[in-house]
Write a protein that holds these residues in place. Structure first.
Motif, mmCIF file in Angstrom:
data_model
loop_
_atom_site.group_PDB
_atom_site.id
_atom_site.type_symbol
_atom_site.label_atom_id
_atom_site.label_comp_id
_atom_site.label_asym_id
_atom_site.label_seq_id
_atom_site.Cartn_x
_atom_site.Cartn_y
_atom_site.Cartn_z
ATOM 1 N N PHE A 174 0.835 -1.211 0.000
ATOM 2 C CA PHE A 174 0.000 0.000 0.000
ATOM 3 C C PHE A 174 0.865 1.255 0.000
ATOM 4 O O PHE A 174 0.609 2.194 -0.749
ATOM 5 C CB PHE A 174 -0.923 0.003 1.224
ATOM 6 N N LYS A 175 1.895 1.252 0.840
ATOM 7 C CA LYS A 175 2.755 2.449 0.954
ATOM 8 C C LYS A 175 3.415 2.796 -0.374
ATOM 9 O O LYS A 175 3.670 3.953 -0.680
ATOM 10 C CB LYS A 175 3.826 2.217 2.026
ATOM 11 N N ASN A 176 3.718 1.765 -1.160
ATOM 12 C CA ASN A 176 4.419 1.985 -2.430
ATOM 13 C C ASN A 176 3.486 1.969 -3.643
ATOM 14 O O ASN A 176 3.953 1.977 -4.775
ATOM 15 C CB ASN A 176 5.515 0.930 -2.614
ATOM 16 N N ARG A 177 2.175 1.898 -3.380
ATOM 17 C CA ARG A 177 1.192 1.912 -4.472
ATOM 18 C C ARG A 177 1.548 0.882 -5.549
ATOM 19 O O ARG A 177 1.735 1.200 -6.722
ATOM 20 C CB ARG A 177 1.079 3.328 -5.067
ATOM 21 N N VAL A 178 1.668 -0.364 -5.100
ATOM 22 C CA VAL A 178 2.062 -1.456 -5.999
ATOM 23 C C VAL A 178 0.878 -1.840 -6.900
ATOM 24 O O VAL A 178 -0.273 -1.861 -6.467
ATOM 25 C CB VAL A 178 2.548 -2.685 -5.194
ATOM 26 N N VAL A 179 1.193 -2.127 -8.160
ATOM 27 C CA VAL A 179 0.200 -2.622 -9.127
ATOM 28 C C VAL A 179 0.632 -4.026 -9.567
ATOM 29 O O VAL A 179 1.779 -4.224 -9.961
ATOM 30 C CB VAL A 179 0.121 -1.703 -10.365
ATOM 31 N N PHE A 180 -0.284 -4.990 -9.463
ATOM 32 C CA PHE A 180 0.006 -6.354 -9.918
ATOM 33 C C PHE A 180 -0.898 -6.718 -11.095
ATOM 34 O O PHE A 180 -2.035 -6.250 -11.180
ATOM 35 C CB PHE A 180 -0.309 -7.374 -8.811
ATOM 36 N N PHE A 181 -0.394 -7.604 -11.946
ATOM 37 C CA PHE A 181 -1.233 -8.239 -12.966
ATOM 38 C C PHE A 181 -1.283 -9.716 -12.620
ATOM 39 O O PHE A 181 -0.260 -10.375 -12.536
ATOM 40 C CB PHE A 181 -0.663 -7.992 -14.367
ATOM 41 N N SER A 182 -2.496 -10.195 -12.380
ATOM 42 C CA SER A 182 -2.639 -11.509 -11.783
ATOM 43 C C SER A 182 -3.676 -12.340 -12.539
ATOM 44 O O SER A 182 -4.636 -11.800 -13.080
ATOM 45 C CB SER A 182 -3.087 -11.295 -10.334
ATOM 46 N N THR A 183 -3.474 -13.662 -12.555
ATOM 47 C CA THR A 183 -4.447 -14.539 -13.231
ATOM 48 C C THR A 183 -5.736 -14.635 -12.434
ATOM 49 O O THR A 183 -6.785 -14.945 -12.975
ATOM 50 C CB THR A 183 -3.900 -15.970 -13.395
ATOM 51 N N TYR A 184 -5.638 -14.376 -11.128
ATOM 52 C CA TYR A 184 -6.834 -14.538 -10.295
ATOM 53 C C TYR A 184 -6.734 -13.584 -9.116
ATOM 54 O O TYR A 184 -5.653 -13.356 -8.588
ATOM 55 C CB TYR A 184 -6.957 -15.973 -9.768
ATOM 56 N N HIS A 185 -7.871 -13.027 -8.715
ATOM 57 C CA HIS A 185 -7.866 -12.198 -7.512
ATOM 58 C C HIS A 185 -9.157 -12.429 -6.741
ATOM 59 O O HIS A 185 -10.234 -12.463 -7.315
ATOM 60 C CB HIS A 185 -7.742 -10.716 -7.862
ATOM 61 N N ALA A 186 -9.027 -12.587 -5.444
ATOM 62 C CA ALA A 186 -10.193 -12.713 -4.566
ATOM 63 C C ALA A 186 -9.924 -11.878 -3.326
ATOM 64 O O ALA A 186 -9.099 -12.235 -2.494
ATOM 65 C CB ALA A 186 -10.405 -14.173 -4.189
ATOM 66 N N LYS A 187 -10.583 -10.734 -3.253
ATOM 67 C CA LYS A 187 -10.389 -9.814 -2.133
ATOM 68 C C LYS A 187 -11.308 -10.265 -1.008
ATOM 69 O O LYS A 187 -12.531 -10.254 -1.151
ATOM 70 C CB LYS A 187 -10.749 -8.408 -2.618
ATOM 71 N N ARG A 188 -10.714 -10.701 0.073
ATOM 72 C CA ARG A 188 -11.469 -11.381 1.137
ATOM 73 C C ARG A 188 -12.609 -10.557 1.735
ATOM 74 O O ARG A 188 -13.524 -11.110 2.317
ATOM 75 C CB ARG A 188 -10.521 -11.791 2.280
ATOM 76 N N ASP A 189 -12.552 -9.216 1.617
ATOM 77 C CA ASP A 189 -13.606 -8.432 2.250
ATOM 78 C C ASP A 189 -14.716 -8.032 1.274
ATOM 79 O O ASP A 189 -15.639 -7.315 1.636
ATOM 80 C CB ASP A 189 -13.020 -7.178 2.929
ATOM 81 N N SER A 190 -14.649 -8.499 0.009
ATOM 82 C CA SER A 190 -15.726 -8.136 -0.924
ATOM 83 C C SER A 190 -16.965 -8.977 -0.598
ATOM 84 O O SER A 190 -16.863 -10.101 -0.109
ATOM 85 C CB SER A 190 -15.283 -8.348 -2.371
ATOM 86 N N GLU A 191 -18.135 -8.394 -0.873
ATOM 87 C CA GLU A 191 -19.399 -9.015 -0.454
ATOM 88 C C GLU A 191 -19.573 -10.447 -0.967
ATOM 89 O O GLU A 191 -19.928 -11.354 -0.220
ATOM 90 C CB GLU A 191 -20.544 -8.136 -0.990
#
Length: 363
Positions: A261-278
């Protein structure tokens, strides 16, 4: 290769689905494919409750063995399949594709990107590697100051990807040398680990860290965050920068994620699941209730496979699933056929943006 004209199925009968997974390998049970299967079951359960779809599911253990796959294909029950999900490995796929061409039914490769097997029946859920950085254009657009940061070890594959992405655009190179903070330097001299000079400008900076080990990545990210803090504290300037990350960093166990977060990192990923999304929270709760553990990425992918392709058999399959955006949980899928490929490829990589206010956005 034959051109296949898929037909949607009628909701009046159960859909016959064959799921081919290496549930065991040399006699040893596979936890990750069990999780994929369990995620798939939750998808079927959801489709039954929401749309009333009924599915007749057969699970086949391929044992990661092409000969076992050949045996399965000859079973009468398998030959009644209307949709096949799997097998996972490319060396097992050839005979299944031949069978599917003959029956004019779709086959889904749920995890692997395949290059040797080509067919109009084959759908690949893993995103096309050639599209990995399609959403990176604004990171390297004209006016951006791009710096490649090298350490004692270089991830050669990531370096090649980055050089290909940059093409003929200008960039700078910086060699980072770690020195413990307790080691004093001459008065007025810059500490070798201090990255303030890279941030001391008015430009929009993009840093690409090419290290191939966790310690070096952690040190460079910490040095950037420290330089940012120091420049702001001395009111010299507010540095503008982000870091294009290597998706392999997500496997590192000991990096404090707050540094992303501090470095404003950007990733390109095959899959993402943000644990706090509804949707993810709801799925996690259902999975925990059904199976007594939290789901892995394999479970999420299994759920996605069921939600997209079982539902698709009643309508979208007639249009080869083309030009539709699917996002059962959070990861997006878009299927299309390139002119040079017979396979139906998923073109969508997830761009994951970490922001300094400790939020994550997904594109």
């Amino acid at each position: 290769h034959p051109i296949i004209d898929f037909r949607a199925v009628c909701n009046c009968d159960p859909l016959k689905v064959s799921l081919m997974l290496p549930m065991t390998n040399k006699g040893k049970a596979s936890q990750q494919y069990l999780e994929f299967y369990q995620g798939f079951l939750l998808g079927l359960d959801s489709l039954k409750k929401r749309q009333g779809y009924s599915v007749d599911l057969d699970l086949y253990d391929t044992k990661r063995d092409p000969e076992e796959v050949a045996t399965i294909i000859n079973e009468d029950r398998f030959r009644r399949s209307q949709l096949v999900v799997g097998p996972v490995y490319e060396e097992e796929m050839g005979e299944v594709v031949k069978f599917a061409e003959e029956k004019q039914i779709p086959v889904v490769s749920p995890l692997a990107h395949m290059t040797r097997v080509e067919s109009d029946v084959l759908f690949l859920m893993a995103p096309d590697p050639t599209k990995k950085y399609a959403k990176a254009e604004n990171l390297i657009e004209e006016g951006k100051r791009v710096t490649l940061i090298y350490t004692g070890s270089t991830d050669k594959e990531f370096e090649q990807e980055m050089l290909a992405l940059l093409g003929d655009k200008p960039f700078k190179r910086h060699e980072y040398h770690y020195q413990h903070p307790s080691i004093k330097v001459k008065e007025g001299a810059l500490h070798p680990s201090d990255l303030s000079p890279l941030l001391d400008n008015e430009e929009e900076n993009l840093f690409i860290i090419l290290a191939d080990n966790e310690i070096d990545v952690d040190r460079v990210l910490a040095a950037l965050a420290s330089a940012d803090t120091n420049l702001r504290a001395r009111s010299l300037r507010t540095p503008k920068y982000s870091v294009l990350g290597n998706s392999r960093w997500n496997r590192y166990q000991n990096i404090d994620r707050s540094i992303f977060f501090k470095n404003r990192v950007v990733f390109f990923s095959t899959y993402h699941a943000k644990r706090d999304s509804e949707r993810i929270v709801a799925f996690d709760k259902a999975y925990l209730s059904a199976f007594g553990s939290l789901p892995s990425l394999y479970a999420y992918r299994g759920y996605d496979a069921a939600m997209i392709f079982v539902a698709g058999m009643y309508n979208d399959i007639e249009y080869d699933m083309e030009d539709r955006r699917y996002a059962p949980l959070q990861t997006i899928y878009r299927f299309s056929q390139e002119e040079e490929h017979k396979n139906h490829l998923n073109s969508d990589w997830m761009r994951v943006n970490y922001h300094s206010d400790f939020t994550i956005t997904i594109e």
